[in-house]
Design an enzyme around this catalytic site. Structure first.
Site, PDB file in Angstrom:
ATOM      1  N   SER A   1     -11.287  -0.496  -0.376  1.00 17.67           N
ATOM      2  CA  SER A   1      -9.987  -0.528   0.291  1.00 17.67           C
ATOM      3  C   SER A   1     -10.129  -0.847   1.765  1.00 17.67           C
ATOM      4  O   SER A   1      -9.225  -1.413   2.375  1.00 17.67           O
ATOM      5  CB  SER A   1      -9.277   0.830   0.159  1.00 17.67           C
ATOM      6  OG  SER A   1      -8.592   0.939  -1.044  1.00 17.67           O
TER       7      SER A   1
ATOM      8  N   ASP B   1       0.844  -1.193   0.000  1.00 21.95           N
ATOM      9  CA  ASP B   1       0.000   0.000   0.000  1.00 21.95           C
ATOM     10  C   ASP B   1       0.882   1.246   0.000  1.00 21.95           C
ATOM     11  O   ASP B   1       1.981   1.228  -0.538  1.00 21.95           O
ATOM     12  CB  ASP B   1      -0.920  -0.041   1.233  1.00 21.95           C
ATOM     13  CG  ASP B   1      -2.265   0.616   0.976  1.00 21.95           C
ATOM     14  OD1 ASP B   1      -2.301   1.855   0.913  1.00 21.95           O
ATOM     15  OD2 ASP B   1      -3.271  -0.099   0.854  1.00 21.95           O
TER      16      ASP B   1
ATOM     17  N   HIS C   1      -3.242   6.104   3.573  1.00 23.50           N
ATOM     18  CA  HIS C   1      -4.114   4.990   3.208  1.00 23.50           C
ATOM     19  C   HIS C   1      -3.646   3.679   3.834  1.00 23.50           C
ATOM     20  O   HIS C   1      -4.431   2.935   4.442  1.00 23.50           O
ATOM     21  CB  HIS C   1      -4.150   4.883   1.685  1.00 23.50           C
ATOM     22  CG  HIS C   1      -5.146   3.922   1.130  1.00 23.50           C
ATOM     23  ND1 HIS C   1      -4.833   2.620   0.840  1.00 23.50           N
ATOM     24  CD2 HIS C   1      -6.448   4.073   0.782  1.00 23.50           C
ATOM     25  CE1 HIS C   1      -5.899   2.003   0.339  1.00 23.50           C
ATOM     26  NE2 HIS C   1      -6.894   2.876   0.289  1.00 23.50           N
TER      27      HIS C   1
END
Length: 579
Positions: free
Chosen positions: A392, A149, A181
């Protein structure tokens, strides 16, 4: 140089693999299979334009190829290399008989804490008694989960449990998360809630609060990256899986699947990982509807199109623990996955769904998302939290569930894990298989089935928030490019669940009369869902006209050039847009 980002279009409009047969004066005949975006570049770019591609060839062939065509080797991969050259040089490479296919090293983007009670995860954590029959429960202890990520920034909720960091964006970098994120994803998987003790009297725990994390940074400060970095990170997991006990890979990212899965290097990397015994959990994508609200099918992103991946869509729990008010998030990408020109090869995706709307998880003050979303911040003791939505977020919920299963049963293979998660999932009413897969994640029931005694009773339901949750009893397997859906005929610990088996393909797909079990209808009800409407008047079902050109309702014309909705044209006149 900043990486480009772009809006993902529906899968059916994108997955066109093209073999060029016409000669080009600069390179001769082009033999390799090319995705439509690379084909467009080679047709339109000046001979001096620079293009970066991924080629999958044996290691011994990389240097001779580069030397023969004057290409620069940007990086070597486990199954090939990343090469850069002019348009003319890439055309020549595509004409080399040693090259079967080429793919652009295209951008990947993030597909933006679950309420663990809504999935039943809290029922299996250690606390003396649990559904596991008097055991101390499971919390993912000792299971390594690789987070590929935007990086992971230290946070009290997983202090001391990030075993390794590798930065593929900045060689030699520390893997810290400038975007925010990956840090959020890490908390959903393995946060223990330490920093949230005094925050609104709530404890924001992740799914497997004792699991170990491996930080592999492939996205930069704006949440974008390139495919080759993701491939390199997956292959790093293969090479280091024993050292860090990596059992799970989380991929909350993706790109539009321009090439067929058979030619997609990212899909190939996922396949290698699963073959080596790693469970790969991927996001379905956030392309379930157009900006005007029109529902879209076929929007699964790569590598979620990989048959061996566990591809996850998102559910909106509406802020409650009870299941009876859950809805599929309208933006969650729907299936099927495959080439629109070959419906007999379509695969059912996603594999299942999990909470993914307005989830609270770990955050780092100062990161890009923290600064961009001030209204979603929550501050804890020594660490922050953010509220985010997306597949996600649903993906790490499933990765954490996998860590719990592997903690309880380390002997489980990837196929076993997928079966347990699917067969125990709850089918949500009103939605079809291309929307919800096998249904909504039920961790406690999956653990109960995993521990069922051979020949003994097989649990088929559990209780969450005072509601009885029944297993949907479906799972998907892949055979010759076709999804086999069972309801169920499979031997698990000496037990066979009753049901039927049917193939998801051209002959069965459009049937409206086949009855599945006692309550589900194969056709509009089971596959497409009763409420799926495309455009103002288009319903998946009896209005299908199938041939070389597809004409559907008033809003969709499909042929050599695709006209989609009001103004989007895909084909020879490709008009993309910013994501």
């Amino acid at each position: 140089m900043p990486r480009r980002s772009f809006r993902t279009l529906p899968l059916a409009a994108l997955t066109v693999a093209v073999t060029l047969l016409a000669a080009h004066p600069a390179s001769g005949q082009i033999l390799a299979r090319l995705p439509i975006d690379l084909l467009g570049l080679l047709r339109g770019e000046a001979s001096s334009a620079r293009i970066t591609v991924i080629v999958e060839v044996p290691e011994s062939v990389v240097a001779p190829l580069a030397e023969a065509h004057g290409l620069t080797v940007e990086k070597r991969l486990l199954a090939g290399a990343v090469l850069t050259g002019t348009a003319d040089q890439i055309r020549a490479l595509a004409g080399d008989p040693r090259v079967a296919s080429l793919a652009i090293d295209r951008p990947v983007v993030a597909t933006q804490t679950t309420d663990t009670r809504a999935t039943g995860a809290d029922d299996v954590w250690p606390r003396g008694l649990s559904l596991l029959g008097g055991s101390d429960g499971v919390d993912g202890r000792g299971i390594g989960v690789a987070v590929i990520d935007s990086g992971i920034t230290p946070h009290p909720d997983y202090l001391g449990r990030v075993l390794a960091s590798r930065d593929f964006v900045v060689p030699g970098g520390d893997g810290r998360d400038a975007y925010g994120h990956g840090t959020h994803v890490a908390g959903i998987i393995a946060g223990n809630g330490t920093a949230s003790l005094a925050l609104n009297r709530r404890l924001y725990k992740g799914m497997a609060p004792a699991a170990q994390l491996i930080n592999l940074r492939v996205l930069d400060g704006d949440g974008t990256g390139v495919t080759s970095d993701v491939i390199e990170a997956i292959d790093w997991c293969l090479q280091n899986r024993t050292r860090f006990n990596i059992r799970v890979i989380n991929l909350s990212l993706g790109h539009p699947p321009f090439e067929a899965p058979a030619d997609d290097p990212l899909v190939h990397a996922v396949t290698r990982a699963v073959a080596a015994g790693l469970v790969v959990v991927t996001s379905a994508g956030n392309d379930g509807k157009l900006p005007d609200g029109t529902l879209v099918v076929g929007g699964i992103v790569s590598p979620g199109v990989a048959a061996d991946a566990i591809t996850v869509g998102a559910v909106n729990t509406r802020g409650t623990v009870r299941r009876s008010d859950d809805l599929l998030a309208t933006w969650s990408s729907r299936g099927p996955a495959g080439l629109e020109s070959s419906p007999e090869t379509w695969l059912l995706k996603p594999d299942l769904v999990a909470p993914g709307n307005a989830l609270v998880s770990t955050a780092q003050p100062g990161s890009r998302l923290w600064e961009d979303l001030p209204d979603r911040r929550q501050r804890g003791i020594g660490g922050g939290y953010l509220v985010l939505s997306g597949t996600s977020m649903a993906t790490p919920a499933v990765s954490g569930a996998v860590a719990l299963l592997l903690d309880a049963r380390p002997d489980l293979r990837p196929a076993d894990v997928k079966f347990l998660l699917q067969v125990t999932a709850q089918l949500l009413p009103r939605y079809g298989l291309i929307e919800q897969g096998a249904g909504m994640l039920n961790v406690s029931l999956a653990l109960a089935v995993a521990h069922a005694r051979p020949g003994g009773p097989m649990p088929t339901s559990s209780w969450i928030a005072g509601e009885r949750i029944d297993a949907g009893g479906l799972y998907f397997t892949q055979a010759g490019g076709t999804s086999l859906v069972s309801g169920i005929q499979v031997d698990w610990n000496g037990r066979t669940w009753p049901g039927n088996t049917a193939a998801f393909g051209a002959t069965t797909l459009w049937s409206n009369g086949d009855v599945w079990g006692t309550s589900l209808v194969w056709g509009n009800g089971l596959v497409w869902g009763n409420g799926l409407v495309w455009g103002n008047s288009l319903v998946w079902g009896n209005s299908l006209v199938w041939g070389n050109s597809l004409v559907w309702g008033n809003s969709l014309v499909w042929g050599d050039g695709l006209v989609w909705g009001n103004g989007l044209v895909w084909g020879n006149a490709d008009r993309g847009g910013a994501r």
